[in-house]
Scaffold this active site. Structure first.
Site, mmCIF file in Angstrom:
data_model
loop_
_atom_site.group_PDB
_atom_site.id
_atom_site.type_symbol
_atom_site.label_atom_id
_atom_site.label_comp_id
_atom_site.label_asym_id
_atom_site.label_seq_id
_atom_site.Cartn_x
_atom_site.Cartn_y
_atom_site.Cartn_z
ATOM 1 N N ASP A 63 0.821 -1.221 0.000
ATOM 2 C CA ASP A 63 0.000 0.000 0.000
ATOM 3 C C ASP A 63 0.851 1.264 0.000
ATOM 4 O OD1 ASP A 63 -2.178 -1.623 0.151
ATOM 5 O OD2 ASP A 63 -2.570 -1.281 2.285
HETATM 6 P P1 NAP Z 1 0.887 -3.945 3.144
HETATM 7 O O1 NAP Z 1 0.230 -3.001 2.236
HETATM 8 O O2 NAP Z 1 0.074 -4.596 4.200
HETATM 9 O O3 NAP Z 1 1.568 -5.077 2.228
HETATM 10 C C1 NAP Z 1 2.386 -6.049 2.746
HETATM 11 C C2 NAP Z 1 2.825 -6.953 1.620
HETATM 12 O O4 NAP Z 1 3.827 -7.810 2.137
HETATM 13 C C3 NAP Z 1 1.712 -7.843 1.091
HETATM 14 O O5 NAP Z 1 1.293 -7.405 -0.192
HETATM 15 C C4 NAP Z 1 2.327 -9.252 1.054
HETATM 16 O O6 NAP Z 1 2.220 -9.799 -0.267
HETATM 17 C C5 NAP Z 1 3.790 -9.023 1.431
HETATM 18 N N1 NAP Z 1 4.303 -10.058 2.330
HETATM 19 C C6 NAP Z 1 3.712 -10.606 3.407
HETATM 20 N N2 NAP Z 1 4.508 -11.525 3.964
HETATM 21 C C7 NAP Z 1 5.644 -11.540 3.240
HETATM 22 C C8 NAP Z 1 6.844 -12.283 3.317
HETATM 23 N N3 NAP Z 1 7.045 -13.218 4.268
HETATM 24 N N4 NAP Z 1 7.808 -12.041 2.404
HETATM 25 C C9 NAP Z 1 7.607 -11.121 1.428
HETATM 26 N N5 NAP Z 1 6.505 -10.390 1.298
HETATM 27 C C10 NAP Z 1 5.524 -10.603 2.202
HETATM 28 O O7 NAP Z 1 2.121 -3.274 3.882
HETATM 29 P P2 NAP Z 1 2.663 -1.785 3.832
HETATM 30 O O8 NAP Z 1 3.001 -1.402 2.426
HETATM 31 O O9 NAP Z 1 3.710 -1.725 4.881
HETATM 32 O O10 NAP Z 1 1.419 -0.907 4.250
HETATM 33 C C11 NAP Z 1 0.947 -0.802 5.583
HETATM 34 C C12 NAP Z 1 -0.578 -0.772 5.622
HETATM 35 O O11 NAP Z 1 -1.021 -0.737 6.994
HETATM 36 C C13 NAP Z 1 -1.120 0.471 4.947
HETATM 37 O O12 NAP Z 1 -2.366 0.163 4.356
HETATM 38 C C14 NAP Z 1 -1.318 1.422 6.112
HETATM 39 O O13 NAP Z 1 -2.254 2.447 5.864
HETATM 40 C C15 NAP Z 1 -1.811 0.447 7.171
HETATM 41 N N6 NAP Z 1 -1.640 1.074 8.494
HETATM 42 C C16 NAP Z 1 -0.425 1.121 9.087
HETATM 43 C C17 NAP Z 1 -0.270 1.825 10.267
HETATM 44 C C18 NAP Z 1 1.053 1.973 10.952
HETATM 45 O O14 NAP Z 1 1.100 2.609 11.994
HETATM 46 N N7 NAP Z 1 2.127 1.413 10.422
HETATM 47 C C19 NAP Z 1 -1.361 2.469 10.855
HETATM 48 C C20 NAP Z 1 -2.573 2.385 10.231
HETATM 49 C C21 NAP Z 1 -2.710 1.679 9.058
HETATM 50 P P3 NAP Z 1 2.261 -11.392 -0.477
HETATM 51 O O15 NAP Z 1 1.152 -11.936 0.356
HETATM 52 O O16 NAP Z 1 2.083 -11.589 -1.928
HETATM 53 O O17 NAP Z 1 3.592 -11.859 0.002
#
Ligand code: NAP
Length: 460
Positions: free
Chosen positions: A387
């Site tokens: 994301d």
């Molecule tokens: P993400 O959008 O959740 O994507 C994570 C990706 O990691 C997935 O597409 C997955 O694809 C891949 N993955 C999972 N396990 C894996 C592994 N073992 N090896 C390789 N790839 C792996 O993560 P992000 O880009 O960090 O985004 C964070 C999300 O959380 C955002 O939507 C954000 O708004 C939300 N959020 C975060 C917070 C915060 O404080 N950090 C707060 C509120 C909301 P595969 O399954 O194909 O591997």
């Protein structure tokens, strides 16, 4: 007696100063560890000061509580994995809030008749926030742990139901102040607050849970501050207020990083309807690349930027990424890490993991710092992020995440995405980045891919 009161107030003052210094330290990754130690020292001082209180009749229950609490805390700190930290934090909030509510109930049972209106108001506030934070945090924990469905659980008229429930709670709040000797009002206030906590959190999707938790943290802090007013305890008032407002500011910062309002997070049921309007949804194919080719590309690059995301945390790939980065640096490659403020599942998630792997702070660049550099970057390596690098947020006004600032890896000369397969990000949206000609997909668990990349680079 005077010496003991004096000693308690001095320890409380020191504890409060340590809390403030601890919070200041936590505001930067470089000083975060020291901040944590200072805050721990503050908590120790507060406990010592409290144990000096002459009103304590017997220490046996306190010692039993200390032993059981320390054993549970140590076990959780030791065994709960980093990836489960958000739900573990939710659990801590739940029990902290329950403690505040129970202290309030105890005070009500002992002193309700002799309290003035202001103290009764503080007591109401304490049990109301404590109770709703307890159940709300438990629901947040269950959602994050997968015990409850992560997507929003909603029904028609939910917001109206919640508002009506809140109105009844506030009515009871007033009734307790008006006639404190009517226990039915007090206990109904608590029961409805428990239900309100559940109703407040179930319509919120897991992706928004970190914002909700930080808000609940803020409520738990305010409940503790109210406890401080009821007990005339200065350190509780100061620590609770610090906790309350820092939690609130953190929620606002997280919402800003996602370009959402707190109202939208709380009442928007984000994630319930996933309308994929992305270019990716319109078709196209992802280009798979071979590990050996990527290793050569990295080894002969001038600048490489790693962009970690939640997948790095689940794979526990932080050490492997640091090893690869070190190897590249030894070959003269300029290596940087681009950190999105909401990458992962809690604020500072990537910073904590990379710090654990000894990645130097100077190599970490915030989103605003790294974005201008990406157009001159040879390879951007996306390590389990999705994301936070989704260009739809920038390019597609119809996207549910439109306006969320992203790390613009698609501006780099070449992008390599490390992920296991076609899994979506936490928002559940397709990511057009994966379909762009500039992007190569390197499938597999991030840790194993990075380890194999490092071996291959070493042999070049
Ligand atoms: P993400 O959008 O959740 O994507 C994570 C990706 O990691 C997935 O597409 C997955 O694809 C891949 N993955 C999972 N396990 C894996 C592994 N073992 N090896 C390789 N790839 C792996 O993560 P992000 O880009 O960090 O985004 C964070 C999300 O959380 C955002 O939507 C954000 O708004 C939300 N959020 C975060 C917070 C915060 O404080 N950090 C707060 C509120 C909301 P595969 O399954 O194909 O591997």
């Amino acid at each position: 007696m005077i010496t003991s009161v004096y000693f308690i107030e001095v320890t409380y003052l020191l504890a409060s100063a340590l809390f403030v210094m601890g919070l200041k330290g936590l505001s930067h990754p470089e000083t975060a560890r020291r901040g944590m130690f200072l805050a721990e020292a503050g908590m120790f001082m507060a406990v010592v000061g409290t144990l000096m209180n002459r009103e304590i009749i017997s220490f046996s229950w306190i010692i039993a509580g200390l032993i059981v609490g320390s054993a549970i805390g140590a076990a959780m700190g030791y065994w709960v994995p980093m990836t489960a930290m958000p739900q573990r934090t939710a659990l801590s909030h739940a029990f902290g809030a329950l403690a505040a509510a129970l202290v309030g109930i105890g005070e009500y049972l002992v002193r309700a008749g002799e309290m003035g209106r202001i103290k009764l108001g503080a007591l109401d506030f304490e049990v109301m926030l404590g109770s709703l934070t307890f159940t709300g945090s438990l629901i947040a924990c269950f959602k994050l742990q997968g015990i409850l469905r992560g997507t929003p659980i909603t029904f028609k008229g939910q917001n109206i139901f919640n508002m009506s429930l809140l109105a009844v709670i506030l009515f009871l709040f007033g009734m307790v102040i008006h006639d404190p000797l009517q226990p039915a009002h007090f206990y109904l206030l608590i029961a409805l607050s428990f239900i309100f906590g559940i109703m407040l959190v179930i319509p919120i999707g897991s992706a928004d849970m970190p914002v909700v938790m930080s808000l609940l943290n803020s409520y738990a802090g305010l409940a503790s501050a109210a406890t401080g007013f009821v007990l005339s305890n200065n350190v509780l008032i100061i620590a609770g207020t610090l906790d309350g407002f820092s939690g609130f500011i953190l929620s606002i910062l997280m919402c800003r990083a996602m370009n959402r309002s707190i109202g939208n997070v709380l009442f928007g049921a984000f994630g319930s309807v996933i309308q994929d309007t992305g270019a990716a949804a319109a078709g196209g194919t992802m280009r798979e690349v071979q590990l050996e080719d990527v290793a050569v590309q990295l080894a002969y690059a001038r600048q490489v930027v790693f962009v970690p995301g939640y997948g790095m945390a689940t794979a526990q790939a932080q050490h492997a990424v640091r090893e690869l980065a070190n190897l590249l640096q030894h070959r003269g490659v300029d290596v940087k890490f681009g950190i999105h403020p909401v990458a992962g599942r809690m604020p500072g998630h990537m910073n904590v993991l990379l710090a654990e792997a000894d990645v130097p702070y100077e190599a970490l660049y915030e989103m605003e710092q790294i974005n201008p550099e990406l157009s001159t970057t040879d390879v951007a390596v996306v390590v389990g992020a999705n994301d936070v690098v989704n260009p739809d947020a920038r390019d597609n006004p119809a996207s549910p995440i439109a306006g969320m600032p992203i790390i613009e890896v698609d501006r780099a000369k070449s992008v390599v995405v490390l992920k296991r397969g076609q899994g979506k990000g936490f928002s559940g949206l397709e990511n057009p980045l994966f379909y762009k000609p500039v992007t190569g997909m390197l499938y597999g668990d991030a840790k194993s891919t990075l380890t194999r990349l490092a071996h291959t680079v070493q042999k070049l």
